[in-house]
Design a protein around this motif. Structure first.
Motif, short mmCIF file in Angstrom:
data_model
loop_
_atom_site.label_atom_id
_atom_site.label_comp_id
_atom_site.label_asym_id
_atom_site.label_seq_id
_atom_site.Cartn_x
_atom_site.Cartn_y
_atom_site.Cartn_z
N ARG A 165 59.08 -82.25 -45.54
CA ARG A 165 60.01 -82.63 -44.49
C ARG A 165 60.69 -83.93 -44.93
O ARG A 165 60.04 -84.98 -44.97
CB ARG A 165 59.27 -82.82 -43.17
N GLU B 95 58.40 -86.24 -38.21
CA GLU B 95 58.96 -85.67 -39.44
C GLU B 95 59.91 -84.52 -39.10
O GLU B 95 59.77 -83.87 -38.06
CB GLU B 95 57.85 -85.12 -40.33
N GLY B 96 60.84 -84.26 -40.00
CA GLY B 96 61.74 -83.14 -39.81
C GLY B 96 62.97 -83.27 -40.66
O GLY B 96 62.94 -83.84 -41.76
N THR B 97 64.07 -82.77 -40.14
CA THR B 97 65.34 -82.79 -40.87
C THR B 97 66.47 -83.21 -39.94
O THR B 97 66.60 -82.69 -38.83
CB THR B 97 65.66 -81.39 -41.45
N ALA C 255 53.81 -85.72 -36.18
CA ALA C 255 53.07 -85.35 -37.40
C ALA C 255 51.78 -86.13 -37.51
O ALA C 255 50.80 -85.66 -38.10
CB ALA C 255 53.94 -85.59 -38.62
N HIS D 44 52.81 -76.86 -47.78
CA HIS D 44 53.78 -76.90 -46.69
C HIS D 44 55.13 -77.35 -47.24
O HIS D 44 55.18 -78.15 -48.18
CB HIS D 44 53.34 -77.87 -45.59
N VAL E 238 65.13 -85.69 -35.85
CA VAL E 238 64.05 -86.67 -36.04
C VAL E 238 64.32 -87.91 -35.19
O VAL E 238 63.43 -88.41 -34.49
CB VAL E 238 63.92 -87.04 -37.54
N ASP F 25 62.95 -86.09 -43.76
CA ASP F 25 63.31 -87.23 -42.92
C ASP F 25 62.13 -87.66 -42.05
O ASP F 25 61.41 -86.81 -41.50
CB ASP F 25 64.51 -86.86 -42.03
N ARG F 26 61.99 -88.98 -41.93
CA ARG F 26 60.86 -89.53 -41.17
C ARG F 26 61.30 -90.71 -40.32
O ARG F 26 62.24 -91.43 -40.67
CB ARG F 26 59.74 -90.02 -42.11
N ARG G 204 48.13 -87.12 -41.35
CA ARG G 204 48.79 -85.90 -40.91
C ARG G 204 47.85 -84.72 -40.67
O ARG G 204 48.29 -83.59 -40.46
CB ARG G 204 49.89 -85.53 -41.90
#
Length: 434
Positions: free
Chosen positions: A211, A261-263, A241, A208, A267, A213-214, A147
């Motif tokens: 996050r 990555e995110g929410t 990412a 950071h 994603v 969800d992947r 990352r």
């Protein structure tokens, strides 16, 4: 000759320990005479001051997961064990900042900040995490992982550090500190210097938000094709990412894996868009090779060293770090296959499609040295790419320059002269004999 009594006297107020070195107390095959384990920054300062007064060579040691990286030191009189400095000093969750002592394990630090839904995005190889790799060790080796594409390496995440210099001076620079040393950003200067300039006792890092969800998008194909597709994703607006490439030794194919990555639903939507670019498949779990150091060709013969003699565990090979430009990754992959065909070595490559990869080269010392030289030839200028041998047997090291061509060496030597004029800290471990 090490005067243990004087070292013990230096640590009386600290509560630390000093003892004669045992058979396991060696740095890349160079045996030590004594081991000191201070329990505070003041203890580190006291023992370093005394060690320098005795003319001793001191090497810092955390969990020893990368103690045989770089070059062997010229000698080792004293190992300074930092694991007694294992406290989490401060976690400013609201400011996304954490301050930790150098002997705290990265895994423990990560677990603590995860409780606040935050993370230190270092992505150490699983091998080092499982071995207890410390904050100081990660800084000393300039750690980074998949990352780094978005977040950078540990050098980009460190805000400041408290460092003990060879004469016992305690100096600080950067954020979350009180006393600053004018002219130097010590935290960044010591990152990746293998303990040759000073000993980090405390560091502050930027965190950071985690996050939750992947999704991964994976595709396999010819290395040139895979590199081109990966480059397209890196340069896109899809904000991956990480974009990682894995090419096993002896293989005519490579695999690229993209991490999104995110929410929530976003994603999956972005992963689907990446899959269109790559022509690959979306999956919930990372590939088995993700973030791990590559393995050498099990079919190769030659320079296989016993454990502790400088070879990657289980691989029987030479471990190197290779860098390239975004467009130069394809050339590095091609050079790996050419080196195998020309010299009979095995060359496994794994790492970021943006240009920081790990290599394991297997074969005889001569074949290994030739293969490393061929990889270095993929970039005509150090600014376009380098190959640094981090772990190798003595026989391989005798055949090549482990560091290769390096720019700014005169400046690095001048800094070593200013911060460690007596060459008391790990002399010889870093580039140019620093």
């Amino acid at each position: 000759m090490v005067d243990l009594q004087r070292l013990e006297d230096a640590l009386k107020r600290d509560g630390g320990q000093v003892q004669e070195a045992g058979p396991a107390d060696a740095v890349d095959g160079v045996p030590a005479a004594a081991v000191a384990r201070p329990a505070s920054a003041d203890g580190v300062a006291a023992v370093l001051r005394e060690a320098t007064a005795q003319g001793l060579v001191t090497v810092a040691r955390g969990a020893a997961t990368a103690l045989d990286w770089g070059a062997p030191p010229e000698r080792v009189d004293l190992i300074l064990d930092t694991t007694g400095l294992d406290r989490l000093v401060e976690h400013g969750a609201g400011d996304l900042v954490v301050v930790a002592e150098a002997g705290l394990s990265v895994a423990e630090l990560a677990e603590t900040v995860l409780g606040a839904a935050q993370e230190l995005v270092v992505d150490l190889p699983p091998e080092r995490l499982a071995g207890g790799s410390t904050v100081g060790g990660a800084l000393s080796t300039g750690a980074s992982g998949p990352r780094r594409l978005q977040r950078g390496g540990i050098r980009d995440l460190v805000l400041g550090a408290t460092v003990v210099l060879t004469d016992g001076t305690v100096a600080s620079s950067g954020g979350k500190v009180v006393k600053n040393v004018a002219g130097y950003d010590l935290a960044k200067l010591l990152t990746g210097a293998y303990g040759t300039l000073g000993i980090v006792v405390r560091a502050a890092f930027r965190l950071h938000p985690a996050r939750p969800d992947r999704a991964y998008v994976v595709v396999t194909g010819p290395p040139a094709d895979v590199a081109a597709r990966a480059r397209e994703v890196v340069a896109s607006q899809l904000a991956p990412a990480a974009v990682e490439i894995d090419r096993p030794a002896g293989s005519d194919v490579a695999e690229v894996a993209v991490l999104i990555e995110g929410t929530g639903r976003a994603v999956g939507q972005r992963a689907a868009a990446v899959a269109e670019v790559l022509g690959g498949r979306v999956q919930a779990a990372a590939p088995g090779w993700w973030a791990a150091l590559p393995e050498g060709s099990t079919g190769s013969t030659g320079d296989r060293s016993p454990a502790g003699d400088g070879s990657p565990a289980g691989s029987g090979g030479t471990y190197a770090k290779a860098t390239a430009t975004l467009v130069g990754v394809a050339g590095l992959l091609a050079a790996a296959r050419e080196a195998e065909q020309r010299y009979g070595a095995g060359v496994a490559l794994r790492g970021s499609a943006a240009g920081v990869l790990h290599a394991v080269v297997t074969g005889t010392p001569e074949a290994t040295a030739s293969a490393v030289g061929h990889l270095r030839g993929a970039a005509t200028d150090p600014r376009d790419g380098t190959v640094t041998v981090l772990r190798a047997s003595r026989a391989v090291r005798a055949e090549l320059d482990v560091w290769g061509q390096v720019g700014g060496l005169d400046l690095m030597r001048a800094i070593k002269q200013q911060l460690d004029p007596g060459r008391n800290l790990a002399p010889g471990r870093f580039v140019g004999g620093i």
